[in-house]
Design a protein around this motif. Structure first.
Motif, PDB file in Angstrom:
ATOM      1  N   VAL A  59       0.831  -1.148  -0.078  1.00  0.00           N
ATOM      2  CA  VAL A  59       0.002  -0.130   0.063  1.00  0.00           C
ATOM      3  C   VAL A  59       0.958   1.207  -0.080  1.00  0.00           C
ATOM      4  CG1 VAL A  59      -1.937  -0.931   0.949  1.00  0.00           C
ATOM      5  CG2 VAL A  59      -0.346  -0.416   2.454  1.00  0.00           C
ATOM      6  N   GLY A  60       2.203   1.170  -0.511  1.00  0.00           N
ATOM      7  CA  GLY A  60       3.020   2.353  -0.692  1.00  0.00           C
ATOM      8  C   GLY A  60       3.940   2.672  -0.032  1.00  0.00           C
ATOM      9  N   VAL A  61       4.249   1.963   1.197  1.00  0.00           N
ATOM     10  CA  VAL A  61       5.169   2.303   2.111  1.00  0.00           C
ATOM     11  C   VAL A  61       6.518   1.934   1.407  1.00  0.00           C
ATOM     12  CG1 VAL A  61       6.409   1.644   4.194  1.00  0.00           C
ATOM     13  CG2 VAL A  61       3.881   2.269   4.217  1.00  0.00           C
ATOM     14  N   GLU A  62       7.566   2.889   1.494  1.00  0.00           N
ATOM     15  CA  GLU A  62       8.810   2.798   0.581  1.00  0.00           C
ATOM     16  C   GLU A  62       9.925   2.733   1.631  1.00  0.00           C
ATOM     17  OE1 GLU A  62       8.677   5.956  -1.741  1.00  0.00           O
ATOM     18  OE2 GLU A  62       7.485   5.079  -3.492  1.00  0.00           O
ATOM     19  N   LYS A  63       9.863   3.378   2.662  1.00  0.00           N
ATOM     20  CA  LYS A  63      11.081   3.309   3.737  1.00  0.00           C
ATOM     21  C   LYS A  63      10.431   2.926   5.121  1.00  0.00           C
ATOM     22  CE  LYS A  63      13.539   7.082   5.991  1.00  0.00           C
ATOM     23  NZ  LYS A  63      13.859   8.440   6.080  1.00  0.00           N
ATOM     24  N   ILE A  64      11.557   2.143   5.719  1.00  0.00           N
ATOM     25  CA  ILE A  64      11.136   1.618   7.111  1.00  0.00           C
ATOM     26  C   ILE A  64      12.350   2.061   7.952  1.00  0.00           C
ATOM     27  CG2 ILE A  64      11.013  -0.579   8.538  1.00  0.00           C
ATOM     28  CD1 ILE A  64       8.712  -0.704   6.209  1.00  0.00           C
ATOM     29  N   ARG A  65      11.903   2.571   9.013  1.00  0.00           N
ATOM     30  CA  ARG A  65      12.973   3.004  10.071  1.00  0.00           C
ATOM     31  C   ARG A  65      12.739   2.073  11.174  1.00  0.00           C
ATOM     32  NH1 ARG A  65      16.284   6.566  11.438  1.00  0.00           N
ATOM     33  NH2 ARG A  65      15.487   8.117   9.756  1.00  0.00           N
ATOM     34  N   LEU A  66      14.206   1.281  11.677  1.00  0.00           N
ATOM     35  CA  LEU A  66      13.908   0.350  12.540  1.00  0.00           C
ATOM     36  C   LEU A  66      14.356   1.173  13.957  1.00  0.00           C
ATOM     37  CD1 LEU A  66      15.840  -2.390  10.605  1.00  0.00           C
ATOM     38  CD2 LEU A  66      13.289  -2.279  11.272  1.00  0.00           C
ATOM     39  N   THR A  67      13.487   0.906  14.995  1.00  0.00           N
ATOM     40  CA  THR A  67      13.783   1.630  16.112  1.00  0.00           C
ATOM     41  C   THR A  67      13.562   0.939  17.439  1.00  0.00           C
ATOM     42  OG1 THR A  67      13.527   3.707  17.361  1.00  0.00           O
ATOM     43  CG2 THR A  67      11.664   3.027  16.020  1.00  0.00           C
ATOM     44  N   SER A  82      18.170  -7.326   6.385  1.00  0.00           N
ATOM     45  CA  SER A  82      18.339  -7.732   4.884  1.00  0.00           C
ATOM     46  C   SER A  82      16.973  -8.250   4.184  1.00  0.00           C
ATOM     47  CB  SER A  82      19.513  -9.007   4.734  1.00  0.00           C
ATOM     48  OG  SER A  82      19.320  -9.713   5.776  1.00  0.00           O
ATOM     49  N   THR A  83      15.939  -9.031   5.336  1.00  0.00           N
ATOM     50  CA  THR A  83      14.886  -9.465   5.150  1.00  0.00           C
ATOM     51  C   THR A  83      14.302  -8.279   4.433  1.00  0.00           C
ATOM     52  OG1 THR A  83      15.150 -11.291   6.577  1.00  0.00           O
ATOM     53  CG2 THR A  83      12.928 -10.673   5.959  1.00  0.00           C
ATOM     54  N   ILE A  84      13.978  -7.130   5.400  1.00  0.00           N
ATOM     55  CA  ILE A  84      13.221  -6.016   4.790  1.00  0.00           C
ATOM     56  C   ILE A  84      13.574  -5.342   3.403  1.00  0.00           C
ATOM     57  CG2 ILE A  84      12.602  -3.691   5.371  1.00  0.00           C
ATOM     58  CD1 ILE A  84      12.738  -4.455   8.079  1.00  0.00           C
ATOM     59  N   LYS A  85      15.103  -5.316   3.353  1.00  0.00           N
ATOM     60  CA  LYS A  85      15.741  -4.867   2.186  1.00  0.00           C
ATOM     61  C   LYS A  85      15.317  -5.702   0.929  1.00  0.00           C
ATOM     62  CE  LYS A  85      18.120  -1.497   0.691  1.00  0.00           C
ATOM     63  NZ  LYS A  85      19.366  -1.194   0.905  1.00  0.00           N
ATOM     64  N   SER A  86      14.868  -6.940   1.192  1.00  0.00           N
ATOM     65  CA  SER A  86      14.540  -7.759  -0.111  1.00  0.00           C
ATOM     66  C   SER A  86      13.177  -7.849  -0.543  1.00  0.00           C
ATOM     67  CB  SER A  86      15.072  -9.330   0.380  1.00  0.00           C
ATOM     68  OG  SER A  86      14.430  -9.662   1.168  1.00  0.00           O
ATOM     69  N   ILE A  87      12.362  -7.033   0.323  1.00  0.00           N
ATOM     70  CA  ILE A  87      10.906  -6.833   0.009  1.00  0.00           C
ATOM     71  C   ILE A  87      10.693  -6.025  -1.087  1.00  0.00           C
ATOM     72  CG2 ILE A  87       8.557  -6.373   0.709  1.00  0.00           C
ATOM     73  CD1 ILE A  87       9.738  -7.700   3.621  1.00  0.00           C
ATOM     74  N   PRO A  88      10.007  -6.481  -2.364  1.00  0.00           N
ATOM     75  CA  PRO A  88       9.860  -5.498  -3.357  1.00  0.00           C
ATOM     76  C   PRO A  88       8.898  -4.361  -3.088  1.00  0.00           C
ATOM     77  CG  PRO A  88       9.235  -7.751  -3.907  1.00  0.00           C
ATOM     78  CD  PRO A  88       9.649  -7.908  -2.507  1.00  0.00           C
ATOM     79  N   GLY A  89       9.594  -3.237  -3.365  1.00  0.00           N
ATOM     80  CA  GLY A  89       8.963  -1.831  -3.144  1.00  0.00           C
ATOM     81  C   GLY A  89       9.831  -1.204  -1.907  1.00  0.00           C
ATOM     82  N   ILE A  90      10.365  -1.788  -1.146  1.00  0.00           N
ATOM     83  CA  ILE A  90      11.151  -0.978  -0.002  1.00  0.00           C
ATOM     84  C   ILE A  90      12.349  -0.585  -0.728  1.00  0.00           C
ATOM     85  CG2 ILE A  90      12.260  -1.411   2.148  1.00  0.00           C
ATOM     86  CD1 ILE A  90       9.052  -1.369   2.153  1.00  0.00           C
ATOM     87  N   GLN A  91      12.544   0.751  -0.587  1.00  0.00           N
ATOM     88  CA  GLN A  91      13.738   1.436  -1.312  1.00  0.00           C
ATOM     89  C   GLN A  91      14.684   1.822  -0.261  1.00  0.00           C
ATOM     90  OE1 GLN A  91      12.370   4.284  -3.884  1.00  0.00           O
ATOM     91  NE2 GLN A  91      11.162   2.975  -4.739  1.00  0.00           N
ATOM     92  N   LYS A  92      14.406   2.114   0.920  1.00  0.00           N
ATOM     93  CA  LYS A  92      15.229   2.368   1.967  1.00  0.00           C
ATOM     94  C   LYS A  92      15.080   1.687   3.538  1.00  0.00           C
ATOM     95  CE  LYS A  92      17.064   6.559   0.572  1.00  0.00           C
ATOM     96  NZ  LYS A  92      16.475   8.244   0.411  1.00  0.00           N
ATOM     97  N   VAL A  93      16.260   1.465   4.123  1.00  0.00           N
ATOM     98  CA  VAL A  93      15.976   0.885   5.668  1.00  0.00           C
ATOM     99  C   VAL A  93      16.882   1.754   6.191  1.00  0.00           C
ATOM    100  CG1 VAL A  93      16.388  -0.859   7.216  1.00  0.00           C
ATOM    101  CG2 VAL A  93      15.610  -1.330   4.744  1.00  0.00           C
ATOM    102  N   ALA A  94      16.133   2.412   7.203  1.00  0.00           N
ATOM    103  CA  ALA A  94      16.836   3.548   8.075  1.00  0.00           C
ATOM    104  C   ALA A  94      16.826   3.050   9.539  1.00  0.00           C
ATOM    105  CB  ALA A  94      16.114   4.720   8.157  1.00  0.00           C
ATOM    106  N   ASP A 115      20.280   1.891   4.975  1.00  0.00           N
ATOM    107  CA  ASP A 115      20.755   3.162   3.964  1.00  0.00           C
ATOM    108  C   ASP A 115      21.034   4.319   5.014  1.00  0.00           C
ATOM    109  OD1 ASP A 115      20.135   1.750   1.400  1.00  0.00           O
ATOM    110  OD2 ASP A 115      18.247   1.383   2.476  1.00  0.00           O
ATOM    111  N   GLN A 116      20.181   4.548   5.985  1.00  0.00           N
ATOM    112  CA  GLN A 116      20.327   5.571   6.733  1.00  0.00           C
ATOM    113  C   GLN A 116      20.572   5.380   8.308  1.00  0.00           C
ATOM    114  OE1 GLN A 116      16.780   8.164   6.269  1.00  0.00           O
ATOM    115  NE2 GLN A 116      17.521   8.364   4.124  1.00  0.00           N
TER     116      GLN A 116
END
Ligand code: SAM
Ligand code: SF4
Length: 326
Positions: A59-67, A82-94, A115-116
């Motif tokens: 549903v359009g989420v492209e960036k995940i921040r782990l906190t 690495s699991t999150i990074k391999s999900i199609p549509g996810i462009q950034k892991v912060a 990435d951040q």
């Protein structure tokens, strides 16, 4: 699929996911007595996280921040990245971290796909850092930042919670530090939570005091991008770094808020200061529930209200930010 949106027309490209509510630091504004509950409440597993992020990405989420808490306390942290990074549509892991063992671990975080990095440093004075966090680890965090740059990260954000008489008087040291480094130094106004009422009354200082000093020294407020976070950023021709100000007590702070949070127990939280979250975990148990999960996320989002009432001392169910992921 139609991107997530709420009744105010705000869209949601970004999710903050808490990996644990445990922390190993004792920041005096957050967990002054450390973690009371040392029994690890069962946090979301890698498989549950994968299903959750896959649904949000649909549903359009492209960036995940782990906190967290402190997200790097999870021994499977790199696996989660690495699991999150391999999900199609996810462009950034912060990630947001207190920098614990960052000097030893940052290479592996970057190799896993981070990435951040936002790292918290409330003071550049080692003694003050120790007083605030309970740990004499400033040098380890600073070395971690150097290593992140050496390993190819092009910019880093550093968070400091503003405290009256503690670090609001150290602006000069922070500015010198970012003069030749691509660091965005973000000052966050101390927020009142259920646990820190007395501390808040003693140490809260409005962010405009820093803003006024910056403007007097020739810093200029930058135009905000449409998808900008809550920070207002300032730049200066003599400095490589930037300053960000996050002022949750200012008027209109919530107007553009498009933050979504999921707790380490799988509760979707629409505001840092909500009374409670909406349980999504029951829909994370196998892949066949993805459609229902997406319907649930959409329907919960319709409940997002216009703003918080922090300025009236209303802190909802949030006892401290470690509990929900600041
Ligand atoms: N443990 C990690 C860290 O400290 O970076 C991540 C979680 S921490 C809750 C995320 C951010 O929230 C940190 O930058 C922290 O300084 C900030 N924070 C915690 N309690 C706060 C409060 N009461 N008011 C404002 N910021 C707060
Ligand atoms: Fe831990 Fe972060 Fe809270 Fe400090 S601010 S106690 S590092 S969760």
């Amino acid at each position: 699929m139609r991107p997530l949106h709420d009744r105010q027309g705000r869209t949601y490209p970004y999710l903050r996911l808490s990996l644990t509510d445990l922390c190993n630091f004792n920041c005096n504004y957050c967990l002054p007595d450390g973690c009371e509950d040392h029994r690890h409440r069962q946090a979301l597993s890698v498989a549950e996280i994968k299903r959750l992020v896959t649904a949000f990405s649909a549903v359009g989420v492209e960036k995940i921040r782990l906190t967290g808490g402190e997200p790097t306390l999870r021994s499977d942290f790199n696996d989660i990245v690495s699991t999150i990074k391999s999900i199609p549509g996810i462009q950034k892991v912060a990630m947001t971290t207190n920098g614990y063992k960052m000097d030893q671990r940052v290479e592996s975080w970057l190799a896993a796909g981070v990435d951040q990095i936002n790292v918290s440093i409330d003071s550049l004075d080692p003694r003050a850092f120790e007083t605030i966090t309970g740990h004499d680890r400033l040098q380890e965090v600073l070395t971690g930042i150097d290593k992140a740059f050496a390993n190819g990260l092009s910019a880093i954000k550093v968070n400091a919670v503003l405290m009256k008489g503690v670090n609001d008087i150290q602006l000069g040291a922070f500015l010198e530090w970012i003069r030749h480094q691509p660091i965005t130094m973000r000052f966050i106004e101390l927020m009142q939570t259920g646990d820190n009422g007395r501390f808040f009354n003693q140490f809260h200082v409005p962010g405009r005091q820093i803003r006024d000093q910056l403007l007097a020294q020739g810093w200029v407020r930058m135009t905000r991008k449409k998808d900008a976070g809550p920070a207002y950023e300032y730049c200066h021709p003599d400095y490589q770094g930037r300053i960000g100000l996050i002022t949750p007590y200012s008027k209109d702070f919530c107007k553009d808020c498009n933050r979504l949070r999921v707790s380490s127990q799988g509760h979707l939280q629409l505001c840092l200061f909500s009374e409670s979250g909406h349980d999504l975990r029951r829909l994370l148990q196998d892949d066949s529930q993805q459609d229902e999960l997406i319907r649930e996320i959409r329907s919960v989002l319709r409940l997002k209200v216009d703003g918080h009432f922090l300025d009236q001392g209303y802190t909802g169910g949030t006892q401290n930010l470690a509990q929900i992921g600041g």
